[in-house]
Motif scaffolding. Sequence first.
Motif, PDB file in Angstrom:
ATOM      1  N   ALA A  79      10.554   3.033   2.062  1.00 37.38           N
ATOM      2  CA  ALA A  79      10.229   1.611   2.032  1.00 37.38           C
ATOM      3  C   ALA A  79      11.415   0.737   2.414  1.00 37.38           C
ATOM      4  O   ALA A  79      11.253  -0.382   2.871  1.00 37.38           O
ATOM      5  N   SER A  80      12.632   1.242   2.258  1.00 42.28           N
ATOM      6  CA  SER A  80      13.802   0.435   2.573  1.00 42.28           C
ATOM      7  C   SER A  80      14.227   0.541   4.037  1.00 42.28           C
ATOM      8  O   SER A  80      15.132  -0.147   4.466  1.00 42.28           O
ATOM      9  N   THR A 127       4.542  -7.877  -7.755  1.00 41.69           N
ATOM     10  CA  THR A 127       5.491  -6.832  -8.138  1.00 41.69           C
ATOM     11  C   THR A 127       5.140  -6.305  -9.528  1.00 41.69           C
ATOM     12  O   THR A 127       4.867  -7.079 -10.435  1.00 41.69           O
ATOM     13  N   VAL A 155       6.656  -6.848  -4.218  1.00 39.84           N
ATOM     14  CA  VAL A 155       6.554  -7.923  -3.227  1.00 39.84           C
ATOM     15  C   VAL A 155       7.889  -8.642  -3.219  1.00 39.84           C
ATOM     16  O   VAL A 155       8.359  -9.117  -4.249  1.00 39.84           O
ATOM     17  N   LYS A 157       7.546  -9.277   2.348  1.00 41.49           N
ATOM     18  CA  LYS A 157       6.971  -7.950   2.578  1.00 41.49           C
ATOM     19  C   LYS A 157       6.309  -7.435   1.307  1.00 41.49           C
ATOM     20  O   LYS A 157       6.663  -7.844   0.211  1.00 41.49           O
ATOM     21  N   VAL A 158       5.368  -6.524   1.510  1.00 44.80           N
ATOM     22  CA  VAL A 158       4.761  -5.812   0.389  1.00 44.80           C
ATOM     23  C   VAL A 158       5.158  -4.350   0.526  1.00 44.80           C
ATOM     24  O   VAL A 158       5.024  -3.760   1.600  1.00 44.80           O
ATOM     25  N   GLY A 159       5.672  -3.782  -0.560  1.00 42.37           N
ATOM     26  CA  GLY A 159       6.024  -2.372  -0.594  1.00 42.37           C
ATOM     27  C   GLY A 159       5.088  -1.642  -1.532  1.00 42.37           C
ATOM     28  O   GLY A 159       4.745  -2.148  -2.598  1.00 42.37           O
ATOM     29  N   ALA A 193       5.814   6.284   0.478  1.00 40.02           N
ATOM     30  CA  ALA A 193       6.220   4.893   0.322  1.00 40.02           C
ATOM     31  C   ALA A 193       6.127   4.167   1.653  1.00 40.02           C
ATOM     32  O   ALA A 193       6.544   4.684   2.679  1.00 40.02           O
ATOM     33  N   SER A 237       6.164  -0.020   3.490  1.00 39.77           N
ATOM     34  CA  SER A 237       6.548  -1.407   3.285  1.00 39.77           C
ATOM     35  C   SER A 237       6.366  -2.152   4.587  1.00 39.77           C
ATOM     36  O   SER A 237       6.531  -1.570   5.665  1.00 39.77           O
ATOM     37  N   ILE A 286      -1.296  -4.745   5.270  1.00 40.01           N
ATOM     38  CA  ILE A 286      -0.672  -5.871   4.590  1.00 40.01           C
ATOM     39  C   ILE A 286      -1.281  -7.111   5.245  1.00 40.01           C
ATOM     40  O   ILE A 286      -0.975  -7.424   6.393  1.00 40.01           O
TER      41      ILE A 286
END
Length: 143
Positions: free
Chosen positions: A32-33, A76, A93, A97-99, A110, A112, A128
């Motif tokens: 996700a990162s 979140t 959130v 962005k939404v992860g 994961a 994002s 998303i």
Amino acid sequence: MVDRRRCLILLPLALLAAGCATTQPTPIFAAASAKPTAENMPMMEAAAPSGAPFTAADGRELKACADGECEVLVRTGDQIPNDGGAGPLSVAVQAGKVGLAPASGGMGGAVSGPPGMVHQINRQLIVIVAVQGAEGIIRLSKK
């Protein structure tokens, strides 16, 4: 006549040079990162909030996702029950962005992204739809 010594030297050098041009495999899902690129970031037409209320078809009813088909407003810390292929999901959130990550704590699935991002995990599509402040709208569907 062919000089055998020259062939014995040039052939291994050619093979060595060819071996240096290999490419690295691309992971199916980036963490996700990870920073998305144009190649790994499929986009859809995003719903842009325009002064209208920020709502989703199923509202904040996260249980609507239990069958793998829903459109919900998330924040979140939300835990989304989901039997559509991706499994239960934890939500974050932040920064537009939404992860989403497996609620079990693993990072294997994961994902994002910003509004318009489309992800597929197993046979499930995750879109998303929109992000506004600390809230996001996601759509889950089975493929």
